[in-house]
Scaffold this active site. Structure first.
Site, short mmCIF file in Angstrom:
data_model
loop_
_atom_site.label_atom_id
_atom_site.label_comp_id
_atom_site.label_asym_id
_atom_site.label_seq_id
_atom_site.Cartn_x
_atom_site.Cartn_y
_atom_site.Cartn_z
CG HIS A 101 14.90 -42.60 -12.93
ND1 HIS A 101 14.27 -42.67 -11.72
CD2 HIS A 101 15.63 -43.74 -13.02
CE1 HIS A 101 14.62 -43.78 -11.10
NE2 HIS A 101 15.45 -44.44 -11.86
CG ASP A 104 11.82 -40.25 -12.37
OD1 ASP A 104 11.33 -41.29 -12.79
OD2 ASP A 104 12.83 -40.21 -11.62
C1 XLS Z 1 15.10 -49.68 -8.43
C2 XLS Z 1 16.20 -48.78 -8.13
C3 XLS Z 1 16.16 -47.44 -8.85
C4 XLS Z 1 17.48 -46.75 -8.81
C5 XLS Z 1 17.63 -45.63 -9.77
O1 XLS Z 1 14.88 -50.67 -7.76
O2 XLS Z 1 16.25 -48.62 -6.74
O3 XLS Z 1 15.15 -46.65 -8.35
O4 XLS Z 1 17.79 -46.28 -7.54
O5 XLS Z 1 17.43 -46.04 -11.07
#
Ligand code: XLS
Ligand code: CA
Ligand code: CA
Length: 437
Positions: A101, A104
């Site tokens: 993300h 991140d």
């Molecule tokens: C959250 C999601 C997230 C997505 C990406 O539960 O799994 O991590 O994969 O935004």
């Protein structure tokens, strides 16, 4: 920068007899399975948010994980060092891909302009490290759920300005994904759902979500991003109900708003079970409708009702999912992204290796078993035989559209009773699967 994982060398394949916990027993990247290497089939990816941002905090206590490469600050230089540590990990593990993300990898600033500048500074290092190591970006995404502005959602917020902010953030995230040669871009509806229907205009929110995705599709063309867009289903958490609740709900949404040609699905195992489905059910539904794009490979805990994001170690799950993936002809832009974190108790850097090695080995074993099942054809022959009545005679006439209720009534009145059924042989099939496992 000092080595982040000094005690760990490149993880090698040592074969099923090896007792070395820091070696692969089944994942042999160059081994051919059905004409492709294991690396090409499995396309493993590390999730940056879990591997390098999640310290193990929960509602009852703070972070436990030791991350000596991280000074704990929200500075750009710390974010850049973290990237170097991450790529050392990717390289030693031998994965071909990672996912992230925007937030991140780089810290949020006081304004959007400052935040974008921070992101550019970190993307520069991501690009350098990608070139140095040949590790690629499987997909990028934007975090539209952590900042307080997104308390009511992003594209489905009641606040139009928040929609605008989210659009600007996603525009930048798509540009950055393109810059890094990302093979895809994921939309997971972080808080696109509701806590209470008392304050919610559901129809309007869904229209806004579709508008947002159409704008993203237009932007993709404008900036020349050629990667695949994905929607990731999840039924709940953080909201009580997420609009993209499961594969079928996503497909209905995509069809209603003419988005099917633009988005495939990123299916997560833990989200499937939260929705009350098997992982393989979600994969099969997506594959049957031509929209299976990529996979978030993890597992939940069926005794807990939340998204535990554990590493995948269930051999049945991995075998059945690889069967579906092989049957659809394999991944194109997608892959197996470990959207999973180590347990709070597993706090040492080496635990990150154990966790990923286990996930990679389980999927590699699943791939080998699925391929053996396909080679022998027992399952596919059984299924083909089970539907044989549709291949000729009345079945073929129905399928080809030659029949109506009138003709079928005449047919059955003449025949008097249908042909007797045959056993579904579920237990026999379960036993056969166990022979391969
Ligand atoms: C959250 C999601 C997230 C997505 C990406 O539960 O799994 O991590 O994969 O935004
Ligand atoms: Ca996920
Ligand atoms: Ca998850």
């Amino acid at each position: 920068m000092k080595e982040a994982f000094p005690g760990v060398k490149k993880i090698e394949y040592e074969g099923p007899e090896s007792k070395n916990p820091l070696a692969f027993k089944h994942y042999n990247p160059d081994q051919l399975v059905e004409g492709k290497t294991m690396a090409e089939h499995l396309r493993f990816s590390v999730a940056y948010w879990h591997a390098f941002r999640n310290g193990g905090a929960d509602q009852f206590g703070g972070s436990t994980r030791l991350m000596p490469w991280d000074d704990g600050s929200e500075s750009v230089s710390n974010a850049q060092n973290r990237v170097r540590a991450a790529f050392e990990f990717f390289e030693k593990l031998g994965v071909g891909f990672y996912c992230f993300h925007d937030r991140d990898v780089a810290p949020e600033g006081a304004t959007l302009a400052e935040t974008n500048k921070n992101l550019d500074a970190v993307v520069k290092v991501l690009k350098e490290e990608q070139q140095r190591t040949d590790v690629k970006l499987l997909w990028g995404t934007a975090c539209l759920f952590a900042h307080p502005r997104y308390m009511h959602g992003a594209a489905t917020s009641c606040n139009a300005d928040v929609f605008a902010f989210a659009a600007a953030q996603v525009a930048k995230a798509i540009e950055v994904t393109k810059e890094l040669g990302g093979e895809g871009y994921v939309f997971w509806g972080g808080r696109e759902g509701y806590k209470s229907l008392l304050n919610t205009d559901m129809g309007r929110e869904l229209d806004h979500l579709a508008k947002f995705l159409h704008m993203a599709v237009d932007w993709k063309k404008q900036v020349g991003f050629t990667g695949q867009f994905y929607i990731e289903p999840k039924p709940k958490e953080p909201t009580k109900h997420q609009y993209d609740s499961d594969a079928a709900a996503c497909y209905a949404f995509l069809q209603k708003y003419n988005l099917v040609e633009h988005l495939k699905l990123n299916i997560e195992a833990n989200h499937a079970t939260l929705a009350g489905h098997n992982f393989v059910h979600e994969l099969e539904f997506a594959a049957a409708n031509g929209i299976l794009g990529s996979v978030d490979a993890n597992r939940g805990d069926l005794l807990l009702g939340w998204d535990t994001d554990q590493f995948p170690t269930d051999l049945y799950d991995c075998t059945f999912s690889m069967l579906t993936i092989l049957n659809m002809g394999g991944f194109t832009t997608g892959g197996l992204n470990f959207d999973a974190h180590v347990a709070r108790e597993s706090f040492e850097p080496v635990d990150l290796f154990h966790a990923h090695i286990g996930g990679m080995d389980t999927f590699a074993r699943g791939l080998k078993i699925a391929s053996a099942i396909r080679k022998d054809g027992i399952l596919s022959d059984f299924v083909a035989k089970r539907y044989a009545s549709w291949d000729k005679g009345i079945g073929a006439d129905i399928e080809s559209g030659k029949m109506s209720f009138k003709e079928l009534s005449e047919y059955m009145l003449k025949k008097g009773e249908s042909t007797p059924n045959e056993s579904g042989r579920i237990e026999m099939l379960e036993n056969i699967i166990n022979d391969y496992i």
